[in-house]
Write an enzyme that holds these catalytic residues in place. Structure first.
Site, PDB file in Angstrom:
ATOM      1  N   GLY A 175      70.032  61.581  31.624  1.00 25.02           N
ATOM      2  CA  GLY A 175      69.377  60.480  30.925  1.00 25.02           C
ATOM      3  C   GLY A 175      67.990  60.264  31.466  1.00 25.02           C
ATOM      4  O   GLY A 175      67.599  60.841  32.474  1.00 25.02           O
ATOM      5  N   GLY A 198      62.720  56.181  35.314  1.00 25.36           N
ATOM      6  CA  GLY A 198      63.059  57.394  36.039  1.00 25.36           C
ATOM      7  C   GLY A 198      64.001  58.287  35.270  1.00 25.36           C
ATOM      8  O   GLY A 198      64.439  57.960  34.162  1.00 25.36           O
ATOM      9  N   ASP A 243      65.744  44.743  28.833  1.00 21.45           N
ATOM     10  CA  ASP A 243      65.972  45.933  28.033  1.00 21.45           C
ATOM     11  C   ASP A 243      67.451  46.075  27.663  1.00 21.45           C
ATOM     12  O   ASP A 243      68.080  47.085  27.945  1.00 21.45           O
ATOM     13  CB  ASP A 243      65.468  47.173  28.784  1.00 21.45           C
ATOM     14  CG  ASP A 243      65.225  48.350  27.834  1.00 21.45           C
ATOM     15  OD1 ASP A 243      65.213  48.119  26.608  1.00 21.45           O
ATOM     16  OD2 ASP A 243      65.042  49.465  28.315  1.00 21.45           O
TER      17      ASP A 243
END
Ligand code: NAG
Ligand code: NAG
Ligand code: NAG
Ligand code: NAG
Ligand code: NAG
Ligand code: NAG
Ligand code: NAG
Length: 800
Positions: A526, A531, A640
Site C-alpha cells: 500500500g 509513506g 482522512d
C-alpha cells in the site's frame, strides 16, 4: 602473623569458593537460601530462591525494557495474562540493567544489590560476622538470619512495598505505597498506614498537596466504627481472609475460608483490595475492596480537573473548561489555565458546572445565602478560583463555599449543587469539551487491546492495505504533524519516553531488522498517508505492516519518539495497533499489526459484507472516532477517513488505520495555519478544506458520513456510479443523490440500499443509519453532530 593472615585469607577464599560452588550447583535446582559470599545474577534465570513449598520465588524480575528489580513473587503466574504477581521489591524506584547486575550476601553480613556500574542500588544495611543465610520462607518472607540460633537480622516483611501477604503485619513502622501505575512499579502517590490518631487509612501524597480520603475524612473516626485509643497500631490479614486492625477495623473477605492464596494490595488507583486465587491454575479475583467508585480517591486527575466514574466504563478525567492538561501523558500533573487571571471584578464571569464538586480548600463558607452573595464573596477575593453553591435539603437553605484551589474535583450525579468556575469575561470556553460522563463510551483504562492472533492465517491470501489512491489529493497530514508536534511537545515527553514505550510493549526496531523482515522492502502492500507500506515477518513470527515514511524528518530521534509514543499509547480495540518504530539516520519507519481481511474498500467492492456486519462497522468506527476526538488525548483529528483506511480483522471487526498521523489538535488552536496544508481524499473531504475554513473534528464527521453512505448504497463517492436509468452520474454526487431520493420518495430506503444487501436488513435501523449519515454530511460544519452523538443515536436505536 603474616603467615597466619595468608592462611586465613586462603581459607576465606576456599570457603567462599566452596560457598559459591555450592550456590551455583544448587542454583540450577533453585534452593530456598543463599549463603555468605554468594550472589544471584540477573543474567541467569535459574538464579533465584524458591520457598520450600514452591509458592514464592525471589530473584530478578523484568519490569520493563532492560529494567529489572530484585523481587519476591508468586511462582505461578496469573493464568489469564501470564503475569507474575509480585509481592515485594527491593528497588522499586531504581530498576537495574539486565546485564551484570547482582544481589550478593557479603561476608560482612550486608545484602547488596549492585547494578552494572557497581552502584549500590539497595542494601539491607545489616552486618554480622556470624554465618548467615538469606532464606525465602513458605509465607513469602525473605529473611536474613544467623545459621546458629534464630536471630533475624533483616526481613522483607518489615519493608513492604504495595502488598501484604497473609500473616504479614502492617505496623506503626510500615506502610503500603501504591505503584505509579499498573506497569510502572515506582512509588506512587497513594499510601496505606496508621495515622497519628492510630487510624488505619488511605492517603494521597501528591506533588503539591496531600490529604486523606478513606475512611471518609469529614466523618469522625467513631462514626465509621474506628477507635483511636489503641496505640499498638497493628493490622494483619489472616490466612482465611479475616482482617483485624488495632483501630477496631475488621472485615472478612467474600470468600472467607476456602482459598489457597491471598494478598492485600494497595493498587495504583488508590484503592486497597484483597485478591484471592483458588488454586494456581486460576486467575486472581477481588475478594474485598475498601470502596468502589474510584473518584473517591483524591488526586486521581490532578488539580483543576474532574473525575467521573461508572462501573462499566471505569474512571475518566477531564480538564475543567478553560484549562488544559499540563502533561498530556500523566493526569497526576493536573490541568493548567489557558488564560490569565484577573483580579478586576468587572472582568470576571462564572461558568456553571452542574453536579461537580471539589473537595477541600474552602476559603469561605456561608450558609443561608443567595446566589449573588456567593458571587460577591468570590469576587472579593483574588484567590477565589471558583465557588460551590448547593441547596442543603436537610436544613432548607443554600450553602456557599469559595475555593482557592480546585483539587479532588469530581462529577458526581448525586451531588445536586454546582460549582461556578471563575473565568475572564468574553471567554469562549464551554462545558461541551469537558465531561458528560453518560456519553462516554470508550476511553477507559479498563479497555484492553484486542490482540489478533494471526497464527493460522499467515498464508491466507493477502489483501492490500493502505490502498490509498495515489494522486494529487493524497494525504499529506503526516508531514504536518511531525512538524507541529516537534514544536509543541518537545520536552514534555522526550525524557520519559523510553519507559513509556516499555510500558506498552511497544518497541524500537533497527533498520536492518526491518529490512530483513520485509525482505529488503520487496513486498509493497500500500501507499499513502505519507509513506509506502510493506508486508513483513518479524523475528517473533508475527506478520506486520511496515510503513516507511517519505521525506523522513531531519529532527532528532527524541522528538520522533515523543511523537510516536503518543500514537503508540492510543489504545482502542478499533484502532490499528502500532508495535514499534525505527528511527535511524534518515530512516523513519512505523510497525503496525497486520490485518487479514484487508480494507473496507476491498470488502465493499467484493461484496462480502452483509447488513449486520455493515452496521457493526459503522458503530465501531463512530466509537473510535469519538475516542480520538473527545476522549483520552485532547483532540486528535484523523483527517482522512475513507474505506481504504478502515481495515478488517479476521472477525470483520474494523480497525482504523493511519490515525494519529493527522494533527494532534490543541483545542484552543483551531485556526492553526499549518492545518491548511492538510488534505483528505477526494470525495470524502469536508467543504471546509475547499473553502479554507478552520478545521475541526467536524471534518472527520463529514468523512464518516460519506463512508456510511457508501456502506449503505454500495456506491463510491469517488468513482461515479450508474443509476437505475443507466445514466452515468458525475463524481461526488452521492450525497445529493441520496438527499434527493429521500426528499422525493417514501420508499427512498429501498431505492438507495445496496442491492447486494438484498432485503436482509432491519428497516428502522437502516433508516436511522442513513439519517445519521445525512446529518453528518451537511455543509454547515456546526450542524453536524459530534461523533459521540452519532454513537448515541446508533446505539440507542440500534440497541447494540
Ligand atoms: C489493641 O489492639 C491489639 C491488636 O488488635 C489488641 O491485641 C489489644 O488487645 C488492643 N488493646 C486494647 C487496649 O484494646
Ligand atoms: C470494636 O468493635 C466491636 C464490634 O464491632 C465492638 O463491640 C467494640 O466495642 C469495639 N471496640 C471499640 C474500642 O470501639
Ligand atoms: C484448580 O481448579 C480447577 C477448577 O476448580 C481444577 O480443575 C484443577 O484441577 C485445579 N488445579 C490444581 C492444581 O489444583
Ligand atoms: C490550577 O489552576 C490554578 C488557577 O486556577 C493555578 O494557579 C494552578 O497552578 C493550577 N494547578 C496546577 C497543578 O497547574
Ligand atoms: C476593571 O475593568 C474595567 C473594565 O474593563 C475598567 O474600566 C477598570 O478600570 C478596571 N479596574 C481596575 C482597578 O483595573
Ligand atoms: C441576597 O442576600 C442579601 C443579604 O442576605 C440581600 O441583601 C440581597 O437582597 C439578596 N439578593 C437577592 C437577589 O435575593
Ligand atoms: C515511573 O514513574 C516514575 C515516577 O513518576 C518516573 O520517574 C519513571 O520514569 C517512571 N518509569 C517508567 C518506566 O515509566
Amino acid at each position: 602473623m603474616n603467615n597466619n593472615m595468608d592462611f586465613s585469607f586462603t581459607l576465606f577464599l576456599l570457603v567462599s569458593l566452596a560457598f559459591s560452588f555450592q550456590c551455583s550447583s544448587s542454583s540450577s535446582s533453585s534452593s530456598s537460601s543463599l549463603r555468605k559470599g554468594s550472589s544471584l545474577s540477573v543474567e541467569n534465570p535459574e538464579d533465584k530462591l524458591i520457598s520450600h513449598n514452591g509458592m514464592f520465588s525471589a530473584g530478578f524480575i523484568s519490569i520493563g525494557q532492560n529494567a529489572y528489580s530484585f523481587a519476591i513473587w508468586f511462582t505461578e503466574p496469573n493464568s489469564l495474562n501470564h503475569k507474575n504477581t509480585i509481592v515485594w521489591m527491593a528497588n522499586r524506584d531504581q530498576p537495574v540493567n539486565g546485564k551484570r547486575s547482582k544481589l550478593t550476601l557479603l561476608n560482612t553480613g550486608n545484602i547488596v544489590l549492585l547494578d552494572v556500574s557497581l552502584n549500590n542500588v539497595w542494601s539491607s544495611k545489616t552486618s554480622s560476622l556470624e554465618p548467615l543465610e538469606l532464606h525465602l520462607k513458605n509465607d513469602g518472607n525473605l529473611v536474613l538470619l544467623e545459621l546458629q540460633g534464630t536471630k533475624i537480622l533483616w526481613q522483607s516483611f518489615d519493608s513492604p512495598t504495595d502488598t501484604l501477604v497473609p500473616g504479614q503485619p502492617l505496623t506503626r513502622y510500615t506502610k503500603l505505597v501504591a505503584s505509579r501505575s499498573d506497569t510502572n512499579h515506582s512509588s506512587g502517590f497513594y499510601q496505606f498506614f496508621f495515622d497519628d490518631e492510630n487510624i488505619l487509612g488511605l492517603h494521597y501524597n501528591g506533588r503539591d498537596v496531600s490529604s486523606s480520603y478513606w475512611p471518609k475524612p469529614w466523618l469522625l473516626s467513631w462514626d465509621v466504627g474506628r477507635s483511636n485509643f489503641n496505640s499498638s497500631r497493628i493490622a494483619v490479614l489472616g490466612s482465611f481472609g479475616e482482617f483485624y486492625s488495632s483501630d477496631n477495623f475488621t472485615f472478612t473477605t467474600s470468600d472467607y475460608g476456602s482459598v489457597m492464596q491471598r494478598i492485600m494490595k494497595l493498587d495504583s488507583d488508590g484503592v486497597v483490595r484483597v485478591y484471592s486465587r483458588i488454586n494456581v491454575s486460576q486467575n486472581w479475583y477481588v475478594s474485598w475492596q475498601a470502596f468502589s467508585g474510584t473518584c473517591t480517591v483524591h488526586g486521581v486527575c490532578g488539580a483543576n480537573s474532574t473525575c467521573s466514574y461508572s462501573p462499566k466504563l471505569g474512571r475518566k478525567c477531564s480538564c475543567i473548561p478553560g484549562y488544559r492538561m499540563k502533561n498530556p501523558n500523566d493526569w497526576s500533573y493536573g490541568c493548567e489555565p489557558m488564560f490569565d487571571f484577573t483580579c478586576n471584578k468587572s472582568e470576571s464571569t462564572f461558568l456553571e458546572m452542574k453536579n461537580v464538586e471539589f473537595y477541600g480548600y474552602d476559603f469561605h463558607y456561608i450558609e443561608i445565602c443567595n446566589f449573588s452573595t456567593c458571587v460577591d464573596l468570590c469576587l472579593q477575593d483574588c484567590n477565589c478560583k471558583a465557588f460551590q453553591f448547593s441547596y442543603w435539603e436537610k436544613h432548607g437553605f443554600y450553602r456557599c463555599f469559595t475555593k482557592t484551589q480546585l483539587q479532588n474535583g469530581r462529577y458526581y450525579p448525586i451531588f445536586e449543587g454546582s460549582t461556578y468556575l471563575r473565568l475572564p469575561k468574553g471567554n469562549t470556553f464551554s462545558l461541551k469539551q469537558t465531561s458528560n460522563p453518560s456519553n462516554n463510551d470508550v476511553c477507559s483504562e479498563k479497555l484492553q487491546r484486542v490482540y489478533v492472533n494471526g497464527g493460522e492465517n499467515h498464508f491466507v491470501k493477502f489483501f492490500l492495505w493502505f490502498a490509498t489512491a495515489i494522486g494529487a489529493f493524497q494525504t499529506v497530514c503526516i508531514f504536518v504533524i511531525w512538524c507541529s508536534l516537534f514544536r509543541s511537545n518537545q520536552k514534555t515527553y522526550a525524557d520519559q519516553q523510553g519507559y513509556h514505550i516499555a510500558d506498552i510493549g511497544f518497541r524500537k526496531f533497527s533498520y536492518l531488522e526491518l529490512k530483513k523482515a520485509t525482505k529488503g522492502f520487496s513486498q509493497e502492500i500500500g501507499r499513502g498517508g505519507g509513506g509506502v507500506v510493506y508486508k513483513g515477518l518479524l523475528s517473533d513470527e508475527r506478520h506486520a505492516a511496515i510503513k516507511r515514511l517519505y521525506n523522513a524528518q531531519q529532527g532528532g530521534e527524541g522528538e520522533f519518539l515523543a511523537e510516536v509514543g503518543i500514537i503508540g499509547r492510543l489504545n482502542h480495540m478499533n484502532l490499528i495497533e502500532m508495535w514499534g518504530y525505527c528511527a535511524e539516520g534518515k530512516y523513519r519507519l512505523l510497525v503496525y499489526e497486520y490485518m487479514e481481511n484487508g480494507s473496507l474498500a476491498e470488502n465493499l467492492s467484493s461484496n462480502k459484507l452483509d447488513w449486520s456486519k455493515r452496521f457493526k462497522i459503522a458503530l465501531a468506527i463512530a466509537r473510535v472516532l469519538a475516542y480520538l476526538h473527545e476522549e483520552c488525548l485532547e483532540w486528535i483529528l484523523h483527517c482522512d477517513i475513507k474505506p481504504q483506511n478502515i481495515l478488517l480483522d479476521s472477525n470483520f471487526q474494523p480497525k482504523l488505520a493511519d490515525f494519529g498521523l493527522s494533527k494532534l489538535k490543541n483545542r484552543n488552536n483551531l485556526n492553526n495555519s499549518s492545518v491548511s496544508m492538510i488534505r483528505g481524499t477526494r470525495g470524502y473531504m469536508a467543504p471546509e478544506w475547499i473553502f479554507n475554513l478552520p478545521i475541526t473534528s467536524k471534518v472527520d464527521v463529514y468523512s464518516y458520513g460519506i463512508v456510511v453512505l457508501e456502506m449503505i448504497t454500495g456506491k463510491s463517492p469517488t468513482t461515479g456510479f450508474k443509476i437505475v436509468n443507466g445514466e452515468e452520474e458525475s463524481v461526488g454526487r452521492l450525497v445529493t443523490w441520496v438527499r434527493e431520493k429521500r426528499g422525493s420518495s417514501i420508499s427512498w430506503l429501498e431505492e438507495i440500499v445496496d442491492p447486494n444487501i438484498g432485503l436482509n436488513y432491519d428497516k428502522s435501523k437502516m433508516e436511522i443509519l442513513a439519517k445519521v449519515a445525512l446529518d453528518c454530511v451537511v455543509d454547515e460544519r456546526d450542524s453536524r453532530p459530534t461523533m459521540s452523538r452519532v454513537v448515541e443515536m446508533l446505539q440507542y436505536h440500534g440497541n447494540d
